[in-house]
Design a protein around this motif. Structure first.
Motif, mmCIF file in Angstrom:
data_model
loop_
_atom_site.group_PDB
_atom_site.id
_atom_site.type_symbol
_atom_site.label_atom_id
_atom_site.label_comp_id
_atom_site.label_asym_id
_atom_site.label_seq_id
_atom_site.Cartn_x
_atom_site.Cartn_y
_atom_site.Cartn_z
ATOM 1 N N MET B 1 -38.483 -60.764 -11.625
ATOM 2 C CA MET B 1 -38.794 -61.866 -10.708
ATOM 3 C C MET B 1 -37.723 -62.936 -10.828
ATOM 4 O O MET B 1 -36.995 -62.989 -11.804
ATOM 5 C CB MET B 1 -40.155 -62.448 -11.055
ATOM 6 C CG MET B 1 -40.246 -62.888 -12.490
ATOM 7 S SD MET B 1 -41.660 -63.903 -12.772
ATOM 8 C CE MET B 1 -41.151 -65.391 -11.996
ATOM 9 N N ALA B 2 -37.645 -63.779 -9.859
ATOM 10 C CA ALA B 2 -36.654 -64.844 -9.878
ATOM 11 C C ALA B 2 -37.238 -66.047 -10.590
ATOM 12 O O ALA B 2 -38.441 -66.287 -10.563
ATOM 13 C CB ALA B 2 -36.277 -65.209 -8.452
ATOM 14 N N GLN B 10 -31.323 -60.761 -9.009
ATOM 15 C CA GLN B 10 -32.041 -60.530 -10.268
ATOM 16 C C GLN B 10 -31.338 -59.409 -11.029
ATOM 17 O O GLN B 10 -30.644 -58.579 -10.440
ATOM 18 C CB GLN B 10 -33.482 -60.128 -9.978
ATOM 19 C CG GLN B 10 -34.277 -61.209 -9.272
ATOM 20 C CD GLN B 10 -35.658 -60.736 -8.904
ATOM 21 O OE1 GLN B 10 -36.232 -59.895 -9.594
ATOM 22 N NE2 GLN B 10 -36.205 -61.259 -7.829
ATOM 23 N N ASP B 11 -31.554 -59.358 -12.347
ATOM 24 C CA ASP B 11 -30.951 -58.285 -13.144
ATOM 25 C C ASP B 11 -31.485 -56.937 -12.672
ATOM 26 O O ASP B 11 -32.641 -56.817 -12.271
ATOM 27 C CB ASP B 11 -31.276 -58.486 -14.626
ATOM 28 C CG ASP B 11 -30.435 -59.605 -15.219
ATOM 29 O OD1 ASP B 11 -30.788 -60.085 -16.308
ATOM 30 O OD2 ASP B 11 -29.439 -59.998 -14.586
ATOM 31 N N ALA B 12 -30.647 -55.915 -12.774
ATOM 32 C CA ALA B 12 -31.000 -54.602 -12.240
ATOM 33 C C ALA B 12 -31.981 -53.878 -13.146
ATOM 34 O O ALA B 12 -31.903 -53.978 -14.367
ATOM 35 C CB ALA B 12 -29.748 -53.750 -12.073
ATOM 36 N N ASP B 132 -50.256 -67.734 -15.159
ATOM 37 C CA ASP B 132 -50.084 -66.712 -14.133
ATOM 38 C C ASP B 132 -49.059 -67.177 -13.115
ATOM 39 O O ASP B 132 -48.819 -68.377 -12.942
ATOM 40 C CB ASP B 132 -51.410 -66.427 -13.434
ATOM 41 C CG ASP B 132 -52.319 -65.549 -14.285
ATOM 42 O OD1 ASP B 132 -53.500 -65.400 -13.919
ATOM 43 O OD2 ASP B 132 -51.838 -65.025 -15.315
ATOM 44 N N LEU B 133 -48.504 -66.204 -12.412
ATOM 45 C CA LEU B 133 -47.479 -66.528 -11.427
ATOM 46 C C LEU B 133 -48.135 -66.704 -10.068
ATOM 47 O O LEU B 133 -48.632 -65.748 -9.469
ATOM 48 C CB LEU B 133 -46.443 -65.406 -11.386
ATOM 49 C CG LEU B 133 -45.713 -65.192 -12.718
ATOM 50 C CD1 LEU B 133 -44.966 -63.884 -12.717
ATOM 51 C CD2 LEU B 133 -44.758 -66.344 -12.972
ATOM 52 N N ASP B 137 -48.728 -62.801 -8.599
ATOM 53 C CA ASP B 137 -49.614 -61.880 -9.322
ATOM 54 C C ASP B 137 -50.667 -61.290 -8.389
ATOM 55 O O ASP B 137 -51.146 -61.947 -7.463
ATOM 56 C CB ASP B 137 -50.279 -62.599 -10.503
ATOM 57 C CG ASP B 137 -49.412 -62.510 -11.761
ATOM 58 O OD1 ASP B 137 -49.356 -63.498 -12.504
ATOM 59 O OD2 ASP B 137 -48.805 -61.444 -11.972
ATOM 60 N N ARG B 141 -52.069 -53.766 -10.100
ATOM 61 C CA ARG B 141 -50.630 -53.498 -10.023
ATOM 62 C C ARG B 141 -50.384 -52.016 -9.796
ATOM 63 O O ARG B 141 -51.251 -51.170 -10.034
ATOM 64 C CB ARG B 141 -49.951 -53.882 -11.330
ATOM 65 C CG ARG B 141 -50.030 -55.346 -11.658
ATOM 66 C CD ARG B 141 -49.364 -55.584 -12.988
ATOM 67 N NE ARG B 141 -49.522 -56.958 -13.416
ATOM 68 C CZ ARG B 141 -49.538 -57.344 -14.680
ATOM 69 N NH1 ARG B 141 -49.413 -56.440 -15.625
ATOM 70 N NH2 ARG B 141 -49.667 -58.604 -14.989
ATOM 71 N N ARG B 188 -36.017 -49.697 -17.349
ATOM 72 C CA ARG B 188 -36.621 -50.540 -18.392
ATOM 73 C C ARG B 188 -38.111 -50.693 -18.121
ATOM 74 O O ARG B 188 -38.512 -50.804 -16.955
ATOM 75 C CB ARG B 188 -36.017 -51.951 -18.358
ATOM 76 C CG ARG B 188 -34.611 -52.043 -18.879
ATOM 77 C CD ARG B 188 -34.111 -53.479 -18.879
ATOM 78 N NE ARG B 188 -33.760 -53.954 -17.552
ATOM 79 C CZ ARG B 188 -34.327 -54.997 -16.958
ATOM 80 N NH1 ARG B 188 -35.261 -55.680 -17.552
ATOM 81 N NH2 ARG B 188 -33.939 -55.372 -15.753
ATOM 82 N N VAL B 191 -42.807 -55.654 -15.951
ATOM 83 C CA VAL B 191 -43.562 -55.969 -14.740
ATOM 84 C C VAL B 191 -42.573 -56.542 -13.731
ATOM 85 O O VAL B 191 -41.859 -57.505 -14.029
ATOM 86 C CB VAL B 191 -44.673 -56.993 -15.041
ATOM 87 C CG1 VAL B 191 -45.487 -57.260 -13.791
ATOM 88 C CG2 VAL B 191 -45.566 -56.472 -16.152
ATOM 89 N N TYR B 193 -41.692 -57.825 -9.716
ATOM 90 C CA TYR B 193 -42.361 -58.441 -8.569
ATOM 91 C C TYR B 193 -41.527 -58.332 -7.300
ATOM 92 O O TYR B 193 -40.295 -58.315 -7.342
ATOM 93 C CB TYR B 193 -42.637 -59.923 -8.861
ATOM 94 C CG TYR B 193 -43.632 -60.145 -9.966
ATOM 95 C CD1 TYR B 193 -43.223 -60.181 -11.292
ATOM 96 C CD2 TYR B 193 -44.982 -60.308 -9.691
ATOM 97 C CE1 TYR B 193 -44.135 -60.374 -12.317
ATOM 98 C CE2 TYR B 193 -45.903 -60.508 -10.694
ATOM 99 C CZ TYR B 193 -45.479 -60.539 -12.019
ATOM 100 O OH TYR B 193 -46.385 -60.730 -13.023
#
Lengths: 179, 227
Positions: B1-2, B10-12, B132-133, B137, B141, B188, B191, B193
């Motif tokens: 997530m950002a 974002q990282d791969a 929580d985001l 969220d 999931r 990896r 979680v 998003y």
């Protein structure tokens, strides 16, 4: 009056011809773009006509003297001959002005005014917990400091962006942000 | 997530996304170089003392500034096409998941080895726990194994949606009456998003996608639902 003097500076007939003519009635006559015209321009160094069209008696005499050897002319006479031909020297026509100060000052003024508008908005428009008028309503609870702290901890536990992003800046051994 | 106010990628989490990040760096460098060159040329134009207005016929320069952009475009196109074809490589997916967009939630179907179908709704603000985001969220999931090629079949049951997970380099439109396919392999656990990426009505901003990538051993054990 001021407009007339401003237009006279431009020297070209691009703006109100009659206004430019009114400013220079003694030396400028023609109003037609198809006729040769005088202009002080860096990229048009030799104007199509001389600056002074109607020579006075002394000027006519000087022009006669110009037909003889130039070494007999005094410095003042040479300058007088130059001024008959040209209105402004290159140094004069290329001179800078103080316009930039007005522009920069005006821009800073309006930026400052915008800052005042933003201050007003932050007080009256953006949400907060105080009792004055609020247009947008309260901020979501996820902006509370404790929530953000728990959220950040969770993002670090999840190892969000561990390569170059958030989790890469956290030192998992020492449990603190990397220096 | 950002994170908040993040501007970059974002990282791969998948090899394709790693390629895309490298390509983005390459293309952006070319863009910066060209923009800087144009800015410099503009600056020179505005501050020159030269006044010749009769320049014409610059055949050599015209040839150079035609050939050089063509070469630059080829240098951009070749890596781009390489990645494009890489995404379509035959990779024999281990698992096929169906993702169906609705207004305004996603339905996921795991029907390879049984019949698991569930809906994934965004958690409303009142249901959030501290930490929580918000807006990200969900209640259920999408749980998947890492290091396995996974095929996603994406469609919609009503209007256009788009199933996107930026860290995996995925964005596929969910089109009613059409099955779109995308594949990915996550490297990896974690979680991840994403958010619906095609305007679909009032709650378009409120139907996120959450993937939970876990080791295969745990995935095989069975429990796929997480609360």
């Amino acid at each position: 009056m001021l407009a007339t003097r401003v237009f006279s500076l431009v020297g070209k007939r691009a703006i109100s011809t009659s206004v430019c003519v009114r400013a220079h009635e003694s030396v400028v006559k023609s109003e037609d773009f198809s006729l040769p015209a005088y202009m002080d321009r860096r990229d048009h160094p030799l104007p199509e006509v001389a600056h002074v069209k109607h020579l006075s008696a002394s000027q006519k005499a000087l022009k006669e003297k110009e037909k003889a050897s130039w070494s007999s002319l005094s410095m003042d006479e040479k300058v007088e001959l130059y001024r008959i031909k040209f209105k402004e020297s290159f140094a004069e026509m290329n001179r800078g002005s103080n316009e930039w100060k007005t522009v920069v000052g005006g821009a800073m003024f309006f930026i400052g005014f915008t800052a005042l508008v933003i201050m007003w908005q932050k007080h009256y428009v953006l949400p907060h917990n105080l009792s004055h008028t609020v247009v947008y309503g309260p901020l979501p609870q996820s902006f509370d400091k404790e929530w953000v702290a728990k959220q950040t901890k969770r993002m670090l536990d999840m190892k969000v962006n561990p390569i170059q992003g958030l989790a890469s800046k956290w030192d998992y051994e020492k449990n603190e942000w990397k220096k | 997530m950002a994170h908040a106010a993040q501007v970059g990628l974002q990282d791969a989490t998948s090899p394709i996304m790693e390629e895309l990040i490298t390509f983005h760096d390459h293309a952006l460098m070319i863009i910066f170089l060209i923009s800087f060159l144009v800015l410099y040329a503009l600056f020179l134009t505005l501050t020159t003392k030269l006044t010749n207005t009769n320049i014409s016929d610059a055949q050599e320069m015209e040839t150079v500034w035609t050939i050089l952009p063509a070469i630059i475009l080829v240098l951009i196109a070749l890596p781009s096409l390489r990645i494009l074809y890489m995404t379509d490589e035959v990779n024999d997916p281990s698992l096929t998941i169906k993702s169906i967009g609705h207004q305004w939630y996603w339905t996921y179907e795991y029907t390879d080895y049984g019949g698991l179908i569930f809906n994934s709704y965004m958690l409303p603000p009142l249901f959030l726990e501290p930490g929580d985001l918000r807006l990200l969220d969900v209640d259920n999931r999408v749980v998947l194994p890492i290091e396995a090629p996974i095929r996603m079949m994406i469609t919609s049951q009503d209007v256009l949606h788009s199933w996107a997970v930026p860290t995996l380099g995925l964005k596929t439109d969910a089109i009613p009456g059409r099955l779109n396919q995308t594949t990915f392999t996550a490297t990896r656990p974690g979680v991840y998003y994403g958010q619906c990426s095609e305007i679909c009505g009032a709650n378009h901003s409120f139907m996120p996608i959450v993937l939970e990538l876990i080791p295969l051993k745990i995935f095989e054990m069975g429990p796929v639902f997480t609360l």
